[in-house]
Design an enzyme around this catalytic site. Structure first.
Site: not given
Length: 606
Positions: A80, A173, A184, A112, A20, A51-52, A166, A22
């Site tokens: 992402h 999903k 995570q 977020d 991964e 990542t985004w 969760d 960024f």
């Protein structure tokens, strides 16, 4: 190619791995990440992810980086995509760009949480949760995209969501069309295996790929585990405690821990592969893979590099390939092609693979791919309603000043600019920070002078043991334009070359007496057998990059309150009117030099 088409069929197959990255904040960082990716590509990952930023904050850079990994290096790329706080139409535009760029893999994330839950209205009402994004992609693009979703073995960042709820969301999903799950980061293997059993009991059968982040430094480990809510087992705490002030030993332990975690996951037959959160650093993940013997001849079947080596052998080469020589040959030969003489970090001992191994503080080297390291998945993990209890409802400048003072005095643990309490190092200059804050100069960054402290010092130490560390004093704060005028005049009249500053505002104006090519190293270390390591460097580009983020924080803080409210108007006026200034004093042998200068004792204006 879709990730799921490349996953091994059956757990008897060798596990795969993905990396991964960024998008770096600066052009130089982006250029140097490209060469870093090329070296890691030699290890033949199944693919990479990009990542985004929340709300599409890094949209252009993320798409540019994805195009680089997908087309320049032939790495299947997982882009992402976050949906909350996204501008209307931005999700559609991103998916269209991804499709046209040949990207077939999307990690659909909420991102977020919306700021100010009671007042927030999504700018694109179609997308408030990850399931909205999954559903939309399936309805709009059919099976064109292979869709991954996130999961949280240690609990959702929003602590109001319990484990059962969760898992319900995760099942929904998958039922909406997700093809695989990426977790995570975590460090509790037993906890992960218990959680995975519950996942399977819910009827979720898609592949689950664990997120593994080798520990880089003790401070980043503490920050990220707090941010993500990751549970840290006692044995990890116990191992880190005696070595926490030796960054090299911490990094070594991080490699050992990651290797042990992955071996247990594989031996349990729990996962088909692992996903490495690299933070744009390369040495630790490479060492993990070498220890696992997943590189060279042991690599994934898609390893193009080994095929090339085999061709060399067939052509009559006398090359004898072992796992060790294959890895060395791949890394060194590729590095010799991609690392130019002008690349940052090039040097006999301090080569490009490890020149930023010890990133330290907000102002790392802006040429580093890891400069301004983002948190995993652009997700702060901060429950905003909990934070607002600390930040209260400021309606006046005096109330804002009190919030910053309360943080200095540990009455509150965070501010929007400081997600953690004051560090032990900052506590050594608490009286000076208090004086500035009482003037209405709200401090958001600083460091005291250090002249040759042991690298194992519990307050100031970093890097390997048996070294010495040094620091120039600097301070950074928000103030009025008239204060910038006064400080600039003082620096011009009394700085005598010892003081540098850079300042900027929300409108894009900036001032500085740092030369265009000036690079102020304010933290450095001297260690046996190594070049001098400079971990904190302040110059215009790094400051201006951070400055943009800093004024965005004022906007985000304002958005926590109802539009038109006193709080909202105050915070936006601060954003529009104040300047951010950073002042460095180069006399690192005099602990009072910076403070006497900034507080006006050099010209009698204190």
């Amino acid at each position: 190619m879709k990730f799921t088409d490349k996953f091994p069929q059956g757990l008897a197959q060798r596990p795969f791995f993905t990396f991964e990255f960024f998008p770096p904040r600066t052009d130089q960082g982006f250029e140097n990440l490209a060469s870093r990716i090329s070296r890691l590509a030699a290890l033949s990952p199944l693919g990479v992810s990009v990542t985004w930023g929340a709300g599409g904050a890094t949209k252009d850079r993320s798409l540019e980086l994805a195009a680089l990994t997908q087309h320049e290096y032939g790495l299947d790329t997982l882009l992402h995509l976050t949906c909350t706080n996204a501008r209307a139409g931005s999700v559609d535009a991103a998916l269209k760009d991804a499709q046209e760029g040949g990207i077939e893999n999307i990690l659909a994330l909420r991102g977020d949480p919306p700021r100010g839950q009671e007042e927030w209205v999504p700018s694109d009402p179609r997308f408030a949760h990850a399931i909205d994004l999954v559903t939309y992609i399936r309805e709009s693009y059919g099976d064109h995209f292979c869709i991954g979703v996130a999961a949280y073995p240690d609990g959702h960042p929003d602590k109001l969501i319990d484990e059962d709820k969760d898992l319900d969301y995760l099942k929904a999903k998958v039922d909406a069309g997700a093809n695989f799950i990426v977790t995570q980061l975590f460090y509790d293997i037993d906890g992960f295996l218990r959680w995975l059993k519950k996942v399977r009991e819910r009827g979720i059968t898609v592949p689950v790929i664990p997120g593994i982040m080798p520990i880089q430094t003790y401070s980043s480990f503490q920050r990220l585990t707090k941010l993500t809510g990751a549970h840290v087992p006692d044995h990890v705490h116990d191992a880190l405690k005696p070595i926490s002030h030796d960054d090299q030993l911490v990094k070594d332990y991080g490699v050992t821990l990651a290797v042990g975690m992955i071996r247990k996951l594989v031996s349990e037959g729990a996962v088909p592969g692992v996903h490495f959160c690299t933070l744009n650093l390369e040495k630790s993940v490479q060492r993990v893979l070498e220890n696992l013997q997943w590189t060279g001849m042991h690599a994934h079947p898609h390893n193009r590099l080994i095929a090339d080596l085999a061709k060399k052998s067939e052509a009559g080469s006398d090359l004898v390939v072992t796992p060790e020589t294959a890895t060395h040959d791949a890394t060194q030969s590729l590095a010799s092609i991609t690392v130019t003489d002008g690349e940052a970090g090039r040097g006999e001992l301090n080569n490009a693979a490890s020149w930023d191994d010890f990133p330290n503080g907000r102002f790392g080297d802006f040429k580093s791919p890891a400069f301004g390291a983002q948190d995993p998945w652009g997700n702060s993990g901060v429950a905003i309603n909990e934070m607002l209890k600390q930040w209260r409802n400021p309606k006046t400048l005096g109330e804002l000043t009190q919030i910053f003072l309360d943080h200095l005095h540990s009455k509150i643990s965070t501010t929007p600019f400081s997600p953690t309490p004051l560090s032990p190092e900052s506590l050594t200059i608490l009286p000076e920070l208090e004086q500035l804050t009482k003037r209405g100069w709200w401090t958001v960054g600083s460091q005291p002078v250090v002249n040759g402290a042991s690298s194992s010092d519990e307050v100031f130490g970093w890097g390997p043991r048996a070294g010495y560390v040094f620091q120039k004093g600097f301070v950074e704060f928000f103030c009025e334009e008239k204060d910038v005028d006064m400080l600039q005049k003082r620096i011009e009249e009394h700085g005598t070359g010892w003081v540098h500053f850079v300042a900027g505002n929300y409108r894009g104006d900036h001032r500085s007496n740092v030369p265009d090519d000036g690079r102020n190293a304010v933290t450095w270390g001297v260690f046996p057998g190594q070049e001098i390591i400079q971990t904190t460097i302040i110059e215009r580009e790094s400051f201006l990059s951070w400055k943009e983020e800093a004024f965005t924080i004022w906007s985000e803080w304002a958005s926590c309150y109802r539009p038109g409210s006193e709080e909202h108007k105050l915070l936006e006026s601060i954003r529009d009117r104040r300047w951010l200034i950073n002042i460095i004093h180069h006399d690192y042998q005099n602990p009072r030099a910076l403070w006497d200068f900034v507080l006006g004792k050099v010209d009698g204006t204190a």
